[in-house]
Design a protein around this motif. Structure first.
Motif, PDB file in Angstrom:
ATOM      1  N   GLN A   1       0.818  -1.204   0.000  1.00  0.00           N
ATOM      2  CA  GLN A   1       0.000   0.000   0.000  1.00  0.00           C
ATOM      3  C   GLN A   1       0.861   1.266   0.000  1.00  0.00           C
ATOM      4  OE1 GLN A   1      -2.953  -0.759  -1.076  1.00  0.00           O
ATOM      5  NE2 GLN A   1      -4.227  -0.007   0.597  1.00  0.00           N
ATOM      6  N   LEU A   2       1.982   1.219   0.725  1.00  0.00           N
ATOM      7  CA  LEU A   2       2.836   2.408   0.834  1.00  0.00           C
ATOM      8  C   LEU A   2       3.666   2.641  -0.418  1.00  0.00           C
ATOM      9  CD1 LEU A   2       4.121   2.036   4.524  1.00  0.00           C
ATOM     10  CD2 LEU A   2       2.386   3.628   3.678  1.00  0.00           C
ATOM     11  N   THR A   3       4.118   1.565  -1.052  1.00  0.00           N
ATOM     12  CA  THR A   3       5.039   1.709  -2.182  1.00  0.00           C
ATOM     13  C   THR A   3       4.368   1.515  -3.538  1.00  0.00           C
ATOM     14  OG1 THR A   3       5.630  -0.656  -2.180  1.00  0.00           O
ATOM     15  CG2 THR A   3       6.913   0.816  -0.757  1.00  0.00           C
ATOM     16  N   HIS A   4       3.229   0.796  -3.561  1.00  0.00           N
ATOM     17  CA  HIS A   4       2.573   0.409  -4.822  1.00  0.00           C
ATOM     18  C   HIS A   4       3.533  -0.374  -5.723  1.00  0.00           C
ATOM     19  CE1 HIS A   4      -0.835   2.934  -3.751  1.00  0.00           C
ATOM     20  NE2 HIS A   4       0.022   3.925  -3.507  1.00  0.00           N
ATOM     21  N   TRP A   5       4.448  -1.094  -5.093  1.00  0.00           N
ATOM     22  CA  TRP A   5       5.461  -1.864  -5.822  1.00  0.00           C
ATOM     23  C   TRP A   5       5.605  -3.223  -5.117  1.00  0.00           C
ATOM     24  CZ3 TRP A   5      10.710   0.709  -7.538  1.00  0.00           C
ATOM     25  CH2 TRP A   5      11.281  -0.078  -8.533  1.00  0.00           C
ATOM     26  N   PRO A   6       4.763  -4.201  -5.454  1.00  0.00           N
ATOM     27  CA  PRO A   6       4.733  -5.469  -4.700  1.00  0.00           C
ATOM     28  C   PRO A   6       6.069  -6.178  -4.610  1.00  0.00           C
ATOM     29  CG  PRO A   6       2.818  -5.313  -6.124  1.00  0.00           C
ATOM     30  CD  PRO A   6       3.716  -4.164  -6.488  1.00  0.00           C
ATOM     31  N   THR A   7       6.846  -6.166  -5.696  1.00  0.00           N
ATOM     32  CA  THR A   7       8.098  -6.919  -5.674  1.00  0.00           C
ATOM     33  C   THR A   7       9.187  -6.218  -4.873  1.00  0.00           C
ATOM     34  OG1 THR A   7       8.698  -5.941  -7.813  1.00  0.00           O
ATOM     35  CG2 THR A   7       7.634  -8.105  -7.844  1.00  0.00           C
ATOM     36  N   VAL A   8       8.962  -4.983  -4.475  1.00  0.00           N
ATOM     37  CA  VAL A   8       9.836  -4.322  -3.506  1.00  0.00           C
ATOM     38  C   VAL A   8       9.277  -4.507  -2.104  1.00  0.00           C
ATOM     39  CG1 VAL A   8      10.655  -2.073  -2.674  1.00  0.00           C
ATOM     40  CG2 VAL A   8      10.806  -2.634  -5.098  1.00  0.00           C
ATOM     41  N   ALA A   9       7.967  -4.361  -1.955  1.00  0.00           N
ATOM     42  CA  ALA A   9       7.319  -4.476  -0.641  1.00  0.00           C
ATOM     43  C   ALA A   9       7.604  -5.822   0.014  1.00  0.00           C
ATOM     44  CB  ALA A   9       5.809  -4.280  -0.787  1.00  0.00           C
ATOM     45  N   LEU A  10       7.718  -6.873  -0.784  1.00  0.00           N
ATOM     46  CA  LEU A  10       7.969  -8.211  -0.237  1.00  0.00           C
ATOM     47  C   LEU A  10       9.247  -8.268   0.573  1.00  0.00           C
ATOM     48  CD1 LEU A  10       7.295 -11.274  -0.157  1.00  0.00           C
ATOM     49  CD2 LEU A  10       8.593 -11.490  -2.287  1.00  0.00           C
ATOM     50  N   TYR A  11      10.260  -7.474   0.204  1.00  0.00           N
ATOM     51  CA  TYR A  11      11.573  -7.562   0.841  1.00  0.00           C
ATOM     52  C   TYR A  11      11.788  -6.516   1.932  1.00  0.00           C
ATOM     53  CZ  TYR A  11      12.379 -10.487  -3.223  1.00  0.00           C
ATOM     54  OH  TYR A  11      12.288 -11.472  -4.172  1.00  0.00           O
ATOM     55  N   LEU A  12      10.858  -5.602   2.085  1.00  0.00           N
ATOM     56  CA  LEU A  12      11.059  -4.526   3.060  1.00  0.00           C
ATOM     57  C   LEU A  12      10.946  -4.979   4.517  1.00  0.00           C
ATOM     58  CD1 LEU A  12       9.318  -1.498   1.304  1.00  0.00           C
ATOM     59  CD2 LEU A  12      11.755  -2.069   1.421  1.00  0.00           C
ATOM     60  N   PRO A  13      10.066  -5.933   4.882  1.00  0.00           N
ATOM     61  CA  PRO A  13      10.045  -6.368   6.290  1.00  0.00           C
ATOM     62  C   PRO A  13      11.382  -6.918   6.769  1.00  0.00           C
ATOM     63  CG  PRO A  13       8.026  -7.056   5.200  1.00  0.00           C
ATOM     64  CD  PRO A  13       8.934  -6.529   4.131  1.00  0.00           C
ATOM     65  N   ALA A  14      12.046  -7.726   5.954  1.00  0.00           N
ATOM     66  CA  ALA A  14      13.347  -8.275   6.356  1.00  0.00           C
ATOM     67  C   ALA A  14      14.415  -7.195   6.370  1.00  0.00           C
ATOM     68  CB  ALA A  14      13.750  -9.416   5.423  1.00  0.00           C
ATOM     69  N   LEU A  15      14.328  -6.235   5.450  1.00  0.00           N
ATOM     70  CA  LEU A  15      15.276  -5.125   5.450  1.00  0.00           C
ATOM     71  C   LEU A  15      15.127  -4.301   6.727  1.00  0.00           C
ATOM     72  CD1 LEU A  15      17.444  -3.511   3.951  1.00  0.00           C
ATOM     73  CD2 LEU A  15      15.611  -2.234   2.827  1.00  0.00           C
ATOM     74  N   LEU A  16      13.886  -4.054   7.127  1.00  0.00           N
ATOM     75  CA  LEU A  16      13.624  -3.369   8.393  1.00  0.00           C
ATOM     76  C   LEU A  16      14.182  -4.169   9.566  1.00  0.00           C
ATOM     77  CD1 LEU A  16      12.191  -1.217  10.174  1.00  0.00           C
ATOM     78  CD2 LEU A  16      10.126  -2.625  10.002  1.00  0.00           C
ATOM     79  N   ALA A  17      13.951  -5.483   9.550  1.00  0.00           N
ATOM     80  CA  ALA A  17      14.468  -6.341  10.620  1.00  0.00           C
ATOM     81  C   ALA A  17      15.982  -6.292  10.680  1.00  0.00           C
ATOM     82  CB  ALA A  17      13.988  -7.784  10.411  1.00  0.00           C
ATOM     83  N   GLY A  18      16.649  -6.283   9.527  1.00  0.00           N
ATOM     84  CA  GLY A  18      18.104  -6.209   9.508  1.00  0.00           C
ATOM     85  C   GLY A  18      18.623  -4.913  10.103  1.00  0.00           C
ATOM     86  N   ALA A  19      17.954  -3.796   9.778  1.00  0.00           N
ATOM     87  CA  ALA A  19      18.376  -2.510  10.325  1.00  0.00           C
ATOM     88  C   ALA A  19      18.191  -2.457  11.834  1.00  0.00           C
ATOM     89  CB  ALA A  19      17.589  -1.380   9.655  1.00  0.00           C
ATOM     90  N   VAL A  20      17.040  -2.935  12.325  1.00  0.00           N
ATOM     91  CA  VAL A  20      16.768  -2.916  13.770  1.00  0.00           C
ATOM     92  C   VAL A  20      17.726  -3.852  14.500  1.00  0.00           C
ATOM     93  CG1 VAL A  20      15.055  -3.487  15.538  1.00  0.00           C
ATOM     94  CG2 VAL A  20      14.362  -2.232  13.479  1.00  0.00           C
ATOM     95  N   THR A  21      17.969  -5.028  13.937  1.00  0.00           N
ATOM     96  CA  THR A  21      18.880  -5.986  14.580  1.00  0.00           C
ATOM     97  C   THR A  21      20.284  -5.413  14.687  1.00  0.00           C
ATOM     98  OG1 THR A  21      17.584  -7.835  13.700  1.00  0.00           O
ATOM     99  CG2 THR A  21      19.804  -8.327  14.485  1.00  0.00           C
ATOM    100  N   THR A  22      20.762  -4.798  13.613  1.00  0.00           N
ATOM    101  CA  THR A  22      22.097  -4.207  13.630  1.00  0.00           C
ATOM    102  C   THR A  22      22.197  -3.128  14.703  1.00  0.00           C
ATOM    103  OG1 THR A  22      22.286  -4.635  11.260  1.00  0.00           O
ATOM    104  CG2 THR A  22      23.849  -3.083  12.207  1.00  0.00           C
ATOM    105  N   ALA A  23      21.172  -2.271  14.793  1.00  0.00           N
ATOM    106  CA  ALA A  23      21.176  -1.206  15.800  1.00  0.00           C
ATOM    107  C   ALA A  23      21.126  -1.778  17.216  1.00  0.00           C
ATOM    108  CB  ALA A  23      19.990  -0.263  15.571  1.00  0.00           C
ATOM    109  N   CYS A  24      20.297  -2.797  17.433  1.00  0.00           N
ATOM    110  CA  CYS A  24      20.186  -3.392  18.768  1.00  0.00           C
ATOM    111  C   CYS A  24      21.481  -4.059  19.194  1.00  0.00           C
ATOM    112  CB  CYS A  24      19.032  -4.399  18.796  1.00  0.00           C
ATOM    113  SG  CYS A  24      17.382  -3.660  18.771  1.00  0.00           S
ATOM    114  N   LEU A  25      22.135  -4.747  18.263  1.00  0.00           N
ATOM    115  CA  LEU A  25      23.391  -5.405  18.608  1.00  0.00           C
ATOM    116  C   LEU A  25      24.473  -4.383  18.931  1.00  0.00           C
ATOM    117  CD1 LEU A  25      23.445  -8.339  16.029  1.00  0.00           C
ATOM    118  CD2 LEU A  25      23.040  -8.464  18.485  1.00  0.00           C
ATOM    119  N   TYR A  26      24.514  -3.298  18.173  1.00  0.00           N
ATOM    120  CA  TYR A  26      25.467  -2.245  18.492  1.00  0.00           C
ATOM    121  C   TYR A  26      25.220  -1.708  19.902  1.00  0.00           C
ATOM    122  CZ  TYR A  26      27.324   2.445  18.931  1.00  0.00           C
ATOM    123  OH  TYR A  26      27.952   3.563  19.410  1.00  0.00           O
TER     124      TYR A  26
END
Length: 486
Positions: A58-83
């Motif tokens: 809904q936010l991107t109107h680009w399904p083949t990008v939207a599919l990968y954004l949850p894991a990208l968000l998880a990677g960013a949060v995990t990296t920050a938490c580990l730091y």
């Protein structure tokens, strides 16, 4: 590194095709609490990941990008938490090392770049680990404990194993009982501890509460869904898996040596160092190492195993390794100054290679063969109904026309497709080559493409050899995308 090539990638395996399709179907039919796959209830996984994908669509109107954004968000949060955890537990330098080491671990790259639940699950797992470490090792901090409990609740409605961070309480309880240093005793707080369970249940109720209301007022299908998702797909699947069956030592022999690189190569030095830290009663090491061992044991005891299952243990493992990296560098390179330069260059090349691979892979993989097949089918048949036989999720995701099927796991779909074509002579059927001759004349079939699993042929009613005389199907599902994927 995780986002490299984003926008060029497209769903290429059955998991990615399935989850994107379920999310898009949610947006189309509005059934948020009971997911569907081509009109049939999909009961294998809870819906939170599909909600996240639908939100990004809904936010991107680009399904083949939207599919990968949850894991990208998880990677960013995990990296920050580990730091932040590394910084608070051992110092800023260790925090930086922990963040980089997490990104350098092969399994981090292989999971977080996919459009699968396990990448999204990492978000809730690391929030659970972070909140518990802030409370158990750096606390007391009850607000972080409750955040961890909420994260575990959301993890459970992403995938049933979202509760795993709670296992950290076992080595913590032992460390407190034995008076180890580095852990925070909190006696006389039973009510506060149990409140965490209520917080986790409240998070689960975001999905389960409305679902129970739907089931109470719903049909037999909705009741069957809740029985499947709550029992067969969780406890039943863990106790007696029906696929991906592997021996007890599978993770230790076939997964860790490859997917936990480069950490695996350092184990001859790490294991003795951890032993010395445990002999000094370091509670930080006991809690983190104990949790990693419990996660490995938990998944090893199940007969069903996949390499991605043990990814939740990686963040805690990284926190164990990061404080020892400066010591390892001194041990290896104190008499070889050039060794540090070589190590730094190899580190940059290692990370750079993963980043470059993110741009190379989409070009190497090419177009999803299901997209090619369904495009060819649409060209040959126009907008006619298409009956799917022994189909895969890619046929549904990339369909350009209305589709008909008799259940994803239908055992007689081939025979029933022939029966359907007799009463709908304008329709066509998509049939795998291995079953074609049983009900159809191969001379009247048109080859439309091949996937990794099968060669596919298009048949019409004229190809019926009259050898299949099945009874009427129990259920017929029809589905059509309002807006097919471009």
């Amino acid at each position: 590194m995780v986002g490299a090539g984003l926008g060029w990638r497209q769903p290429m395996n059955v998991d990615e095709e399935r989850f994107l399709g379920v999310a898009l179907e949610m947006l189309q039919n509005g059934s948020w609490f009971i997911p569907h796959r081509a009109g049939e209830i999909y009961a294998d996984k809870p819906p939170l990941f599909m909600w996240a994908v639908a939100l990004f669509v809904q936010l991107t109107h680009w399904p083949t990008v939207a599919l990968y954004l949850p894991a990208l968000l998880a990677g960013a949060v995990t990296t920050a938490c580990l730091y932040d955890l590394g910084r608070r537990l051992w110092g800023r330098r260790v925090g930086v090392i922990a963040a980089l080491l997490f990104l350098a671990t092969y399994q981090s790259y292989s999971i977080l770049r996919t459009g699968q639940i396990d990448g999204f699950l990492a978000l809730w797992t690391v929030l659970g680990i972070y909140g518990l470490c802030r409370h158990l090792l750096l606390g007391p901090a009850w607000h972080w404990y409750y955040l961890a409990c909420a994260a575990m609740g959301f993890g459970i409605i992403s995938k049933g194993v979202g509760f795993l961070p709670a296992l950290m309480l076992i080595p913590y309880a032992y460390a407190v009982r034995k008076g180890w240093k580095g852990v925070v005793p909190m006696p006389g707080k039973a009510a506060a501890w149990w409140l965490g369970l209520l917080v986790a249940l409240a998070a689960i109720a975001v999905w389960l509460g409305p679902l129970l209301v739907i089931v109470w007022h719903g049909s037999a299908d909705s009741l069957a869904y809740i029985q499947e998702i709550l029992f067969k797909q969780t406890a039943g699947r863990y106790a007696s898996a029906w696929e991906h069956r592997e021996p007890f030592w599978y993770f230790f022999a076939q997964v860790i040596p490859k997917y936990w690189l480069p950490i695996f190569l350092w184990l001859p030095w790490l294991v003795p160092a951890w032993r010395k830290q445990l002999l000094k009663h370091d509670g930080r090491v006991l809690v983190l190492l104990g949790w990693v061992v419990l996660v490995l044991l938990f998944f090893s005891l199940s007969s069903g195993k996949r390499k991605l299952y043990i990814f939740p243990a990686v963040p805690a493992l990284v926190l164990l390794v990061a404080p020892l990296i400066p010591w390892l560098l001194r041990r290896w390179f104190s008499r070889r100054p050039r060794g540090r330069t070589v190590f730094a260059v190899l580190t940059v090349l290692w990370l750079g290679a993963w980043c470059a691979r993110g741009f190379i892979e989409p070009h190497k993989e090419g177009i999803n063969p299901h997209e090619t097949i369904m495009g060819e089918v649409a060209r040959l048949t126009g907008n006619a109904d298409l009956v799917l036989v022994s189909w895969r999720e890619g046929h549904w995701l990339f369909a350009r026309q209305p589709i008909v099927h008799f259940g994803f796991h239908g055992n007689q779909s081939l025979e029933q497709s022939a029966l359907w074509l007799r009463s709908h002579p304008q329709a066509h059927a998509l049939v795998p080559a291995r079953n074609l001759a049983r009900c159809y004349d191969p001379q009247k079939a048109r080859r439309v493409g091949e996937t990794s699993r099968a060669e596919w042929f298009l048949v019409g009613a004229d190809a019926d050899n009259q050898q299949c005389q099945p009874s009427a199907p129990d259920k017929v599902y029809t589905f059509a995308w309002r807006h097919p994927l471009p």
